[in-house]
Scaffold this active site. Structure first.
Site, PDB file in Angstrom:
ATOM      1  CG  ASP A 288     -43.125 -23.309  -1.348  1.00 29.74           C
ATOM      2  OD1 ASP A 288     -43.452 -24.698  -2.191  1.00 29.74           O
ATOM      3  OD2 ASP A 288     -42.226 -23.188  -1.810  1.00 29.74           O
TER       4      ASP A 288
HETATM    5  C1  BGC Z   1     -41.215 -24.118  -4.645  1.00 30.46           C
HETATM    6  C2  BGC Z   1     -42.130 -24.478  -4.709  1.00 30.46           C
HETATM    7  C3  BGC Z   1     -42.445 -25.738  -6.205  1.00 30.46           C
HETATM    8  C4  BGC Z   1     -43.319 -26.095  -5.155  1.00 30.46           C
HETATM    9  C5  BGC Z   1     -43.937 -27.801  -5.573  1.00 30.46           C
HETATM   10  C6  BGC Z   1     -41.239 -25.711  -4.054  1.00 30.46           C
HETATM   11  O1  BGC Z   1     -39.990 -26.794  -3.146  1.00 30.46           O
HETATM   12  O2  BGC Z   1     -39.976 -23.908  -3.956  1.00 30.46           O
HETATM   13  O3  BGC Z   1     -41.586 -22.552  -6.156  1.00 30.46           O
HETATM   14  O4  BGC Z   1     -43.938 -24.707  -6.792  1.00 30.46           O
HETATM   15  O5  BGC Z   1     -41.994 -27.081  -4.463  1.00 30.46           O
HETATM   16  O6  BGC Z   1     -42.433 -28.525  -6.385  1.00 30.46           O
END
Ligand code: BGC
Length: 764
Positions: free
Chosen positions: A231
Site C-alpha cells: 500500500d
Molecule cells: C490507499 C490505497 C490506495 C493507495 C494509492 C492508499 O492510501 O490505502 O487503497 O490504492 O493509497 O492511492
C-alpha cells in the site's frame, strides 16, 4: 511485446534489479530501457478510474481525468449479482485501457468488522463468501480487458484509526474463516495480477514484511502467481519485505531503499537468488501488461453512464414500504426535499475519489419522469449541504449540516403539506465517513433527523432515500412509510433513484451487512478500534450476522434483507443427495415463485447450520446464493452447489480445513432472519482420522471408541455397585475428566499398569 524473463534477469545489474522493486514516481514502475523493460502505470479504483495526470497523491487532493463513477463496493454488494459486478469490472477495465492504465488498484476485500470503519464504503460485506464472490467478479471483469487488478488491502485492515501502525490481533481460525477467506477465493480462482499488502501489522508483523502472509499463505497455499505491491507508503524494513515476498514498493522511494537492497546483497545479508525471484515475478506481470494486443477501446462516457444508472438501480435496497406507497403511481404532486437531491452524495472520500464524467441531478431526473406522467414536482433544500469541490483545497471539512436550519425545515414542511407525497433525500455528509479516519457514531446529522420528523408530521406519505457508505441508526423509521437505501450510488444515483421511485425498476437489492439497532450491539463494539498499538479481534468468528443470529439480538435490518414491489414464495428446497463425503458436492435446488403483479428479482440465500458441531460455530453461515428474475406467476429454480468448505472449519491442530461428520441443516431464505425452508444432509468424512489417545484424553472422548466404551461400562458397573451412583450421575461426573484422574477417583479399579495397558489397546 514479449520478454525472455530468465535471460533478462541474467543481463540485469544488481542496481537494475533493486531499482525494479520500487516505483519511478507516484504511479509508475521504473523502465529499464537498455533491456526493453517498459514502465507499468497504475491508478486507483475500484468503482471508477482515478488517473492523475499531475500533482499525484493518494487522498485525491488534486484532480483526475474524467471517468465513470460507479456505485461503491458497499452499494454494489447489495446487488448480490456476480454478473453485474463483473460488468462493472469490464467497463472499468475498458476505461483503463483507453487511458493506458495497466493495473487498477482494487477491489478491496476487507471485511466490515465494525460499521464504524470509515472506509467501509469501499468494502463489500461483513460476510467472507459474499465479499469474495463479488471481489472475484470484479477482478474477472477488469482482467478480461487485459488490465490487471490489485486485490487490497491484504490483510486484516478493518479500520482507519492508526492504520499504518496498529497490530490486528486475530486468532488463526477467525483469520482463516473470516478475514483471509474473503481474499482466498479471489486469489485461487481469478489470479489477480497483483495483491496490495495492507499498512497494518497482523499478529505482530507488518503485513509488508510477513513471510507467513505473503509467501506461506498467499503463494505456497493459495498459488498466487502475480506480485505483491505495498500500500502506498506501507514499507517498514525493505530488506525484510523482499525476503517476505513484497516485490514492489510504491510510491517511489527516491532510490533510498533500492540502495538498501543492493547493500544487503553485497554484504551477503540477502541472497541474490531471492532478489532474482522477486524480479522474475515483477517481470512476468510487466510482460503481461504489454502483451495485450489490439486497439484500446474508446471511452464512451454516455454508454457507461447508462450502465452506471442500471447498476445503481440494481443495488438499491427497499427497506420499508408501508401501504405499498412505492412505486409512486397515484400521486399527482411530489415535494422533493433535501440538499442531497440537488447536490447528491454518491461516492466516498480518499484515494478512490473519482472525477465523474457525468453527474445526475436527482431532482432533474425525477422531474423528467414526472413530466411524462403529469406529476408536479416542487423542490426545497431542507438542510444546507457541505460544498464539495473537485479540488480538495476548496472542500469543506466541517459539516454545515450538523445544525438544523429551522427556516429550511419550515419551508420543506410547507412544500410537503401541499403535495401528495414527500421524498426526502438524506444520509451521511462526506465529512462523516472517509478513508483516513473512522466514524464515532452511526447517526445522520441532527439537522437531517429533525427534517424527517417535521416533514413526516405534516405528510403521511413520506419516503426517505438514503445516501451513505455504511449503516446508520434510524430513530425516525416508524414515522415514515418508505425507505430506500441507495448507499453511495455513483454518478447515476439520481437517475437510478428516479427509476426506483416510479417503478421503472423493481428494487431487488439486499443488504450485504447487518444494520444494528444501536452501534453498541455490534460485536466488535468493545474492542474497536483498539489503543492504536494493537486491536484485539475478541469477537472472533462472530462478525456481523454471525453474532446477531447466534445470540438472537434483533437487528434494525438483518443481513440479506431487502423488499421488492412484488412478492415471492419459496416453494421447495431439495438436496440431490442425502449423504456426501467431504470430497463430494451436493446440489441444492430452491424453487421460487413470483406471487405478485410485477416482474421482479429474488436472491436465494443458503445458510448452513449444525447445532452439534464439535467446535464452536456461529448459528448459521452463508454458504451459497443465487438470483432469479421471474414474471408474475412464474416459478423458477436456483441451484446452489456446496462442497467441503461449506461444512468445514479451519482446524489449527492440523493447519487445514476439516469438515466434521454430522447432520447439517441447509436453510434457504430471503435474509438471514427470513428462512423459508430447510433440508438436511449427512456428511461422512472420506477418511477416518486416527485418534491418538493419551493420559489426558477426556473420558467422553475415550467412551466414543469401542474399546473405551466396553472398558468404561465395566468400570461404571463396578462403581455403581460400590458407591451406589446412578449411571447418569456417573457420566456427568466423569465425562470431562482426563483419563489419568480415574486413578485418583477409582484407584482400586485402575492402577498405572492397567492405564498403560488400556492406552495401548486404545491406540493399537
Ligand atoms: C490507499 C490505497 C490506495 C493507495 C494509492 C492508499 O492510501 O490505502 O487503497 O490504492 O493509497 O492511492
Amino acid at each position: 511485446m514479449s520478454i525472455d524473463i530468465k535471460e533478462t534477469i541474467k543481463r540485469m545489474t544488481l542496481e537494475e534489479k533493486a531499482g525494479l522493486c520500487s516505483g519511478m514516481n507516484y504511479w509508475q514502475t521504473k523502465p529499464v530501457e537498455r533491456l526493453g523493460i517498459p514502465s507499468v502505470m497504475m491508478a486507483d479504483g475500484p468503482h471508477g478510474l482515478r488517473k492523475q495526470e499531475e500533482d499525484p497523491d493518494h487522498i485525491a487532493m488534486s484532480g483526475s481525468v474524467p471517468a465513470t463513477c460507479y456505485p461503491t463496493a458497499s452499494a454494489l454488494a447489495c446487488s448480490w449479482d456476480r454478473d453485474l459486478v463483473e460488468e462493472v469490472g469490464r467497463s472499468l477495465g475498458g476505461e483503463c485501457r483507453a487511458q493506458n492504465i495497466h493495473i487498477v488498484l482494487g477491489p478491496g476485500a476487507n471485511i466490515k468488522r465494525s460499521p464504524l470503519c470509515g472506509r467501509n464504503f469501499e468494502y463489500f460485506s461483513e460476510d467472507p463468501l459474499l465479499s469474495s464472490e463479488l471481489a472475484s467478479a470484479h477482478v474477472r471483469g477488469v482482467q478480461s480487458q487485459g488490465v490487471g487488478s490489485s486485490l487490497k488491502h491484504f490483510a486484516a485492515n478493518n479500520q482507519e484509526f492508526k492504520r499504518q501502525l496498529t497490530d490486528s490481533q486475530v486468532d488463526e481460525r477467525t483469520l482463516r474463516e473470516i478475514y483471509l477467506a474473503s481474499f482466498e477465493g479471489v486469489v485461487r480462482n481469478e489470479q489477480p495480477w497483483t495483491v496490495m499488502c495492507a499498512y497494518n501489522k497482523l499478529n505482530g508483523s507488518y503485513c509488508s514484511e510477513s513471510h507467513r502472509l505473503l509467501t506461506e499463505i498467499l503463494r505456497d497455499e493459495w498459488g498466487f502467481e502475480g506480485f505483491v505491491v505495498s500500500d502506498w507508503g506501507a514499507v517498514n524494513e525493505r530488506v525484510e519485505g523482499i525476503r517476505a515476498g513484497l516485490e514492489l514498493e510504491m510510491p517511489s522511494c527516491n532510490g533510498d531503499r533500492d540502495n538498501l537492497i543492493v547493500k544487503a546483497v553485497q554484504s551477503g545479508e540477502l541472497d541474490e537468488k531471492i532478489l532474482d525471484k522477486v524480479v522474475e515475478r515483477l517481470l512476468s506481470v510487466i510482460e503481461k501488461a504489454f502483451r495485450c494486443e489490439g486497439e484500446a477501446p474508446l471511452f464512451d462516457a454516455d454508454k457507461n453512464h447508462d450502465f452506471a444508472r442500471k447498476a445503481a438501480a440494481q443495488c438499491m435496497v427497499l427497506l420499508k414500504n408501508e401501504d405499498d406507497l412505492l412505486p409512486l403511481e397515484k400521486q399527482k404532486s411530489l415535494a422533493i426535499i433535501g440538499g442531497f437531491a440537488d447536490c447528491p452524495r454518491y461516492q466516498g472520500g480518499g484515494s478512490s475519489h473519482v472525477n465523474p464524467a457525468r453527474l445526475d441531478n436527482p431532482v432533474e431526473e425525477i422531474r423528467k419522469i414526472a413530466e411524462t406522467k403529469g406529476i408536479a414536482v416542487d423542490y426545497s433544500e431542507g438542510y444546507p449541504v457541505d460544498v464539495l469541490n473537485e479540488r480538495y483545497s476548496a472542500r469543506k471539512f466541517e459539516s454545515v449540516s450538523d445544525v438544523p436550519d429551522q427556516n429550511m425545515i419550515d419551508e420543506a414542511c410547507r412544500s410537503a403539506a401541499k403535495a401528495e407525497a414527500a421524498i426526502i433525500f438524506t444520509g451521511l455528509p462526506e465529512p462523516y465517513e472517509s478513508e483516513g479516519f473512522d466514524r464515532r457514531h452511526i447517526s445522520i446529522p441532527a439537522g437531517h433527523e429533525k427534517l424527517i420528523e417535521a416533514v413526516a408530521a405534516v405528510q403521511p406519505n413520506t419516503v426517505v432515500i438514503l445516501s451513505n457508505g455504511s449503516p446508520i441508526e434510524m430513530p425516525w423509521l416508524s414515522r415514515v412509510k418508505s425507505v430506500v437505501e441507495g448507499y453511495l450510488g455513483g454518478q447515476a444515483f439520481g437517475g437510478a433513484a428516479a427509476d426506483i421511485l416510479f417503478g421503472v425498476v423493481n428494487p431487488s437489492g439486499k443488504l450485504a451487512e447487518t444494520y444494528p439497532m444501536r452501534v453498541q450491539d455490534n460485536p466488535s463494539y468493545l474492542y474497536f478500534p483498539g489503543d492504536g498499538e494493537s486491536v484485539k479481534y475478541q469477537e472472533g468468528l462472530f462478525v456481523g450476522y454471525r453474532h446477531y443470529d447466534s445470540i438472537d439480538i434483533a437487528p434494525l435490518f438483518p443481513f440479506g434483507y431487502g423488499l421488492s414491489y412484488t412478492r415471492f414464495s419459496f416453494d421447495a428446497i431439495e438436496a440431490d443427495r442425502e449423504r456426501i463425503s467431504d470430497e463430494e458436492e451436493v446440489n441444492v435446488t430452491v424453487t421460487v415463485t413470483n406471487r405478485g403483479e410485477r416482474e421482479g428479482t429474488e436472491t436465494v440465500q443458503l445458510y448452513v447450520r449444525c447445532p452439534d458441531y464439535p467446535v464452536q460455530k456461529p448459528f448459521q453461515e452463508l454458504k451459497g446464493f443465487g438470483k432469479i428474475t421471474l414474471k408474475p406467476g412464474e416459478s423458477g429454480r436456483v441451484v446452489i452447489t456446496l462442497g467441503k468448505r461449506a461444512f468445514a472449519y479451519f482446524d489449527e491442530k492440523i493447519g487445514d480445513w476439516r469438515a466434521p461428520a454430522g447432520s447439517y441443516e441447509l436453510a434457504a431464505g430471503s435474509s438471514s432472519r427470513d428462512i423459508h425452508g430447510t433440508c438436511r444432509i449427512t456428511l461422512i468424512p472420506s477418511r477416518v482420522e486416527k485418534i491418538i489417545y493419551t493420559r489426558n484424553s477426556s473420558i467422553s472422548e475415550i467412551y466414543m471408541s469401542e474399546v473405551g466404551k466396553s472398558y468404561l461400562d465395566g468400570m461404571s458397573e463396578e462403581l455403581q455397585k460400590q458407591r451406589g451412583m446412578t449411571p447418569d450421575r456417573l457420566i456427568s461426573f466423569f465425562k470431562d475428566m482426563p483419563l489419568r484422574s480415574l486413578q485418583v477417583l477409582a484407584g482400586e479399579l485402575i492402577n498405572e499398569e492397567k492405564l498403560t495397558e488400556l492406552l495401548n489397546r486404545l491406540n493399537g
